[in-house]
Design a protein around this motif. Structure first.
Motif, PDB file in Angstrom:
ATOM      1  N   TYR A 110       1.043  37.177  18.773  1.00 20.36           N
ATOM      2  CA  TYR A 110       0.990  36.109  17.768  1.00 20.36           C
ATOM      3  C   TYR A 110       0.177  34.930  18.288  1.00 20.36           C
ATOM      4  O   TYR A 110       0.357  34.485  19.425  1.00 20.36           O
ATOM      5  N   ARG A 111      -0.732  34.429  17.452  1.00 21.30           N
ATOM      6  CA  ARG A 111      -1.471  33.205  17.764  1.00 21.30           C
ATOM      7  C   ARG A 111      -1.476  32.313  16.523  1.00 21.30           C
ATOM      8  O   ARG A 111      -1.533  32.811  15.404  1.00 21.30           O
ATOM      9  N   TYR A 112      -1.395  30.997  16.762  1.00 26.46           N
ATOM     10  CA  TYR A 112      -1.622  30.072  15.651  1.00 26.46           C
ATOM     11  C   TYR A 112      -2.956  29.383  15.894  1.00 26.46           C
ATOM     12  O   TYR A 112      -3.144  28.693  16.891  1.00 26.46           O
ATOM     13  N   VAL A 113      -3.898  29.594  14.948  1.00 25.20           N
ATOM     14  CA  VAL A 113      -5.248  29.052  15.040  1.00 25.20           C
ATOM     15  C   VAL A 113      -5.487  28.123  13.863  1.00 25.20           C
ATOM     16  O   VAL A 113      -5.147  28.451  12.719  1.00 25.20           O
ATOM     17  N   VAL A 114      -6.056  26.953  14.111  1.00 27.92           N
ATOM     18  CA  VAL A 114      -6.386  26.005  13.044  1.00 27.92           C
ATOM     19  C   VAL A 114      -7.486  26.592  12.169  1.00 27.92           C
ATOM     20  O   VAL A 114      -8.554  26.972  12.669  1.00 27.92           O
ATOM     21  N   THR A 115      -7.227  26.674  10.863  1.00 29.65           N
ATOM     22  CA  THR A 115      -8.193  27.271   9.936  1.00 29.65           C
ATOM     23  C   THR A 115      -8.835  26.252   9.008  1.00 29.65           C
ATOM     24  O   THR A 115      -9.822  26.560   8.340  1.00 29.65           O
ATOM     25  N   HIS A 116      -8.275  25.039   8.908  1.00 27.22           N
ATOM     26  CA  HIS A 116      -8.883  23.976   8.112  1.00 27.22           C
ATOM     27  C   HIS A 116      -9.772  23.112   9.015  1.00 27.22           C
ATOM     28  O   HIS A 116      -9.686  23.188  10.242  1.00 27.22           O
ATOM     29  N   ASP A 117     -10.606  22.289   8.400  1.00 24.18           N
ATOM     30  CA  ASP A 117     -11.474  21.413   9.193  1.00 24.18           C
ATOM     31  C   ASP A 117     -10.641  20.527  10.115  1.00 24.18           C
ATOM     32  O   ASP A 117     -11.060  20.243  11.251  1.00 24.18           O
ATOM     33  N   GLU A 118      -9.488  20.087   9.622  1.00 18.44           N
ATOM     34  CA  GLU A 118      -8.571  19.306  10.451  1.00 18.44           C
ATOM     35  C   GLU A 118      -7.146  19.636  10.039  1.00 18.44           C
ATOM     36  O   GLU A 118      -6.818  19.651   8.855  1.00 18.44           O
ATOM     37  N   GLU A 119      -6.315  19.916  11.022  1.00 13.87           N
ATOM     38  CA  GLU A 119      -4.882  20.062  10.817  1.00 13.87           C
ATOM     39  C   GLU A 119      -4.176  19.167  11.816  1.00 13.87           C
ATOM     40  O   GLU A 119      -4.663  18.967  12.935  1.00 13.87           O
TER      41      GLU A 119
ATOM     42  N   GLY B 242       6.965  23.797  15.491  1.00 11.30           N
ATOM     43  CA  GLY B 242       6.007  22.808  15.013  1.00 11.30           C
ATOM     44  C   GLY B 242       5.572  23.118  13.594  1.00 11.30           C
ATOM     45  O   GLY B 242       5.654  24.262  13.132  1.00 11.30           O
ATOM     46  N   LEU B 243       5.141  22.078  12.891  1.00 13.57           N
ATOM     47  CA  LEU B 243       4.553  22.217  11.567  1.00 13.57           C
ATOM     48  C   LEU B 243       3.110  21.741  11.621  1.00 13.57           C
ATOM     49  O   LEU B 243       2.777  20.810  12.359  1.00 13.57           O
ATOM     50  N   THR B 244       2.241  22.368  10.822  1.00 14.41           N
ATOM     51  CA  THR B 244       0.879  21.874  10.682  1.00 14.41           C
ATOM     52  C   THR B 244       0.682  21.380   9.257  1.00 14.41           C
ATOM     53  O   THR B 244       1.177  21.978   8.299  1.00 14.41           O
TER      54      THR B 244
ATOM     55  N   LYS C  82     -10.848  22.666  13.497  1.00 18.55           N
ATOM     56  CA  LYS C  82     -10.902  24.077  13.121  1.00 18.55           C
ATOM     57  C   LYS C  82     -11.246  24.941  14.338  1.00 18.55           C
ATOM     58  O   LYS C  82     -12.124  24.608  15.126  1.00 18.55           O
ATOM     59  N   GLY C  83     -10.500  26.036  14.500  1.00 18.97           N
ATOM     60  CA  GLY C  83     -10.728  26.960  15.599  1.00 18.97           C
ATOM     61  C   GLY C  83      -9.824  26.749  16.795  1.00 18.97           C
ATOM     62  O   GLY C  83      -9.737  27.631  17.660  1.00 18.97           O
ATOM     63  N   ALA C  84      -9.150  25.609  16.863  1.00 22.94           N
ATOM     64  CA  ALA C  84      -8.272  25.342  18.002  1.00 22.94           C
ATOM     65  C   ALA C  84      -7.070  26.278  17.973  1.00 22.94           C
ATOM     66  O   ALA C  84      -6.460  26.498  16.920  1.00 22.94           O
ATOM     67  N   VAL C  85      -6.721  26.835  19.143  1.00 22.07           N
ATOM     68  CA  VAL C  85      -5.533  27.679  19.269  1.00 22.07           C
ATOM     69  C   VAL C  85      -4.389  26.772  19.700  1.00 22.07           C
ATOM     70  O   VAL C  85      -4.424  26.165  20.765  1.00 22.07           O
ATOM     71  N   LEU C  86      -3.355  26.698  18.870  1.00 21.64           N
ATOM     72  CA  LEU C  86      -2.246  25.783  19.145  1.00 21.64           C
ATOM     73  C   LEU C  86      -1.079  26.469  19.840  1.00 21.64           C
ATOM     74  O   LEU C  86      -0.323  25.815  20.557  1.00 21.64           O
ATOM     75  N   ALA C  87      -0.918  27.766  19.632  1.00 21.35           N
ATOM     76  CA  ALA C  87       0.236  28.450  20.217  1.00 21.35           C
ATOM     77  C   ALA C  87      -0.043  29.939  20.349  1.00 21.35           C
ATOM     78  O   ALA C  87      -0.867  30.507  19.617  1.00 21.35           O
ATOM     79  N   ARG C  88       0.685  30.560  21.294  1.00 19.87           N
ATOM     80  CA  ARG C  88       0.589  32.004  21.485  1.00 19.87           C
ATOM     81  C   ARG C  88       1.965  32.529  21.875  1.00 19.87           C
ATOM     82  O   ARG C  88       2.713  31.881  22.606  1.00 19.87           O
ATOM     83  N   ASP C  89       2.291  33.722  21.382  1.00 20.34           N
ATOM     84  CA  ASP C  89       3.558  34.371  21.732  1.00 20.34           C
ATOM     85  C   ASP C  89       3.341  35.874  21.609  1.00 20.34           C
ATOM     86  O   ASP C  89       3.463  36.446  20.530  1.00 20.34           O
TER      87      ASP C  89
ATOM     88  N   PRO D 244       0.824  -1.211   0.000  1.00 19.90           N
ATOM     89  CA  PRO D 244       0.000   0.000   0.000  1.00 19.90           C
ATOM     90  C   PRO D 244       0.860   1.264   0.000  1.00 19.90           C
ATOM     91  O   PRO D 244       1.873   1.334   0.693  1.00 19.90           O
ATOM     92  N   MET D 245       0.438   2.233  -0.782  1.00 20.51           N
ATOM     93  CA  MET D 245       1.124   3.520  -0.789  1.00 20.51           C
ATOM     94  C   MET D 245       0.893   4.230   0.548  1.00 20.51           C
ATOM     95  O   MET D 245      -0.154   4.069   1.185  1.00 20.51           O
ATOM     96  N   PRO D 246       1.855   5.020   0.993  1.00 19.00           N
ATOM     97  CA  PRO D 246       1.660   5.769   2.244  1.00 19.00           C
ATOM     98  C   PRO D 246       0.629   6.873   2.083  1.00 19.00           C
ATOM     99  O   PRO D 246       0.367   7.349   0.973  1.00 19.00           O
ATOM    100  N   ARG D 247       0.048   7.286   3.199  1.00 15.46           N
ATOM    101  CA  ARG D 247      -0.781   8.483   3.186  1.00 15.46           C
ATOM    102  C   ARG D 247       0.125   9.696   3.008  1.00 15.46           C
ATOM    103  O   ARG D 247       1.312   9.656   3.348  1.00 15.46           O
ATOM    104  N   VAL D 248      -0.435  10.768   2.480  1.00 16.00           N
ATOM    105  CA  VAL D 248       0.363  11.954   2.166  1.00 16.00           C
ATOM    106  C   VAL D 248      -0.229  13.170   2.866  1.00 16.00           C
ATOM    107  O   VAL D 248      -1.447  13.399   2.821  1.00 16.00           O
ATOM    108  N   PHE D 249       0.651  13.942   3.503  1.00 12.18           N
ATOM    109  CA  PHE D 249       0.249  15.163   4.180  1.00 12.18           C
ATOM    110  C   PHE D 249       1.128  16.309   3.681  1.00 12.18           C
ATOM    111  O   PHE D 249       2.340  16.133   3.497  1.00 12.18           O
ATOM    112  N   THR D 250       0.523  17.459   3.464  1.00 12.97           N
ATOM    113  CA  THR D 250       1.242  18.623   2.947  1.00 12.97           C
ATOM    114  C   THR D 250       1.293  19.713   4.017  1.00 12.97           C
ATOM    115  O   THR D 250       0.285  19.992   4.687  1.00 12.97           O
ATOM    116  N   VAL D 251       2.467  20.302   4.178  1.00 10.42           N
ATOM    117  CA  VAL D 251       2.636  21.381   5.162  1.00 10.42           C
ATOM    118  C   VAL D 251       1.829  22.595   4.739  1.00 10.42           C
ATOM    119  O   VAL D 251       1.916  23.048   3.591  1.00 10.42           O
ATOM    120  N   ILE D 252       1.036  23.125   5.669  1.00  7.03           N
ATOM    121  CA  ILE D 252       0.265  24.347   5.367  1.00  7.03           C
ATOM    122  C   ILE D 252       0.562  25.465   6.365  1.00  7.03           C
ATOM    123  O   ILE D 252       0.084  26.581   6.196  1.00  7.03           O
TER     124      ILE D 252
END
Length: 353
Positions: free
Chosen positions: A312-321, A337-339, A302-309, A268-276
């Motif tokens: 600066y905030r990183y907020v999930v904007t896709h349905d799933e990251e 971190g990468l999403t 979507k909507g989860a806050v992952l980091a703050r500085d 089976p081919m691996p699943r693929v994820f792209t950095v966004i």
């Protein structure tokens, strides 16, 4: 020193019989022993500390650079690579292509740490010049030169995937996908041959970068058009404490590649994820809103806050990251971190031959 194809393993030169022990001990071969011939007419050349080149008796269209230990505490791939060298030297693995062996951060390997001053895998593509006092800077420069010298001897045939670079790692933390690969971004079409090889290596997921980086595989892919990938194969363990059977898929696939074999059909081919997105630590006030032991590829809605500085905030904007390589302890200015998002269907459908 020479040996015939049916010579016992003990006839292999010491530097080949246990390349890891030879390197960790800081040994240097005598001039007469630095180059020679071993089983099956394979020619070997010790180039410098942790650097070795193996050339088959028959001219090959393929040149494969295999590196491990770019992070000194990621020991299992280093042990596997040393075992493969020994098996080639005594004839248990028949070599069908030029192979460059790189044990990366030898000083960190001896110290049992990830790096001494700076992450070696962030210093390629010339970035070492920005850190002239780092003890990793001379090694990054040396490894770039080693890759340049190795690929200078490769056949100029990009369509035949003549140049490969496999950089073997283990991860600091657990992962939803225990074995995954990272492909550097060069703008070139993705290679079906690479994905088929990754499937053969039992790689479960592939992460696609979308911007240039400063890793060893970014350097070789961009500079030499190498079919390159970074493999994350399991967890960090001290030397001698690895269950190498857990790495058998990747080990067998590397050996098959250097022996001229083809990937097994039907895997089976691996699943693929792209950095966004990238989470960057800007200051010591940085906060990462997840557990220290959160697994790579953990999903967030979507909507989860992952980091703050500060502001600066990183907020999930896709349905799933999903988060990969979260690390609150990095130095300010570095990636914390990468999403990524799932792009399996579109990526596999667009693979070049």
């Amino acid at each position: 020193m020479t040996s015939s194809a049916d010579s016992p393993a003990s006839a292999a030169p010491a530097l080949l019989a246990d390349f890891l022990a030879f390197t960790l001990a800081g040994e240097r071969p005598a001039r007469a022993d630095a180059r020679g011939e071993c089983a099956n007419g394979v020619r070997y050349a010790w180039l410098d500390e942790g650097l070795l080149e193996l050339t088959p008796a028959v001219r090959s269209l393929r040149s494969v650079l295999v590196s491990a230990g770019v992070h000194g505490d990621e020991t299992a791939p280093i042990e596997l690579l040393s075992r493969m060298v020994a098996d080639i030297a005594c004839g248990n693995v028949r070599l069908a292509c030029r192979v460059g062996i790189v044990l990366g951060n030898v000083a960190a390997m001896r110290a049992g740490c990830r790096y001494v001053d700076d992450d070696l895998n962030r210093l390629f593509c010339g970035r070492y010049a920005q850190l002239p006092h780092s003890r990793e800077a001379p090694r990054a420069r040396a490894l770039e030169a080693a890759a340049a010298n190795f690929f200078a001897g490769a056949v100029d045939d990009e369509d035949a995937h003549a140049r490969w670079h496999l950089d073997l790692h283990t991860a600091i933390r657990a992962s939803v996908f225990e074995r995954f690969a990272l492909l550097p971004h060069t703008g070139a079409p993705l290679s079906r041959a690479m994905f088929e090889w990754l499937a053969d290596a039992r790689i479960e997921a592939v992460l696609l970068h979308t911007a240039k980086g400063n890793t060893y595989t970014h350097f070789t892919a961009e500079t030499f058009c190498a079919t390159a990938c970074t493999l994350e194969l399991g967890k960090v363990r001290p030397f001698g404490e690895n269950d190498l059977a857990r790495f058998s898929g990747a080990d067998e696939a590397v050996r098959a590649l250097v022996s001229g074999g083809s990937p097994s059909a039907g895997r089976p081919m691996p699943r693929v994820f792209t950095v966004i997105g990238q989470i960057t630590k800007r200051s010591d006030a940085f906060e990462l809103y997840m557990a220290d032991d959160v697994a790579n590829f953990t999903p967030f809605e979507k909507g989860a806050v992952l980091a703050r500085d500060g502001d600066y905030r990183y907020v999930v904007t896709h349905d799933e990251e999903r988060i990969v390589f979260p690390n609150r302890t990095v130095k300010p200015g570095l990636r914390a971190g990468l999403t990524v998002v799932d792009t399996t269907a579109d990526t596999l459908a667009a693979l070049a031959t």
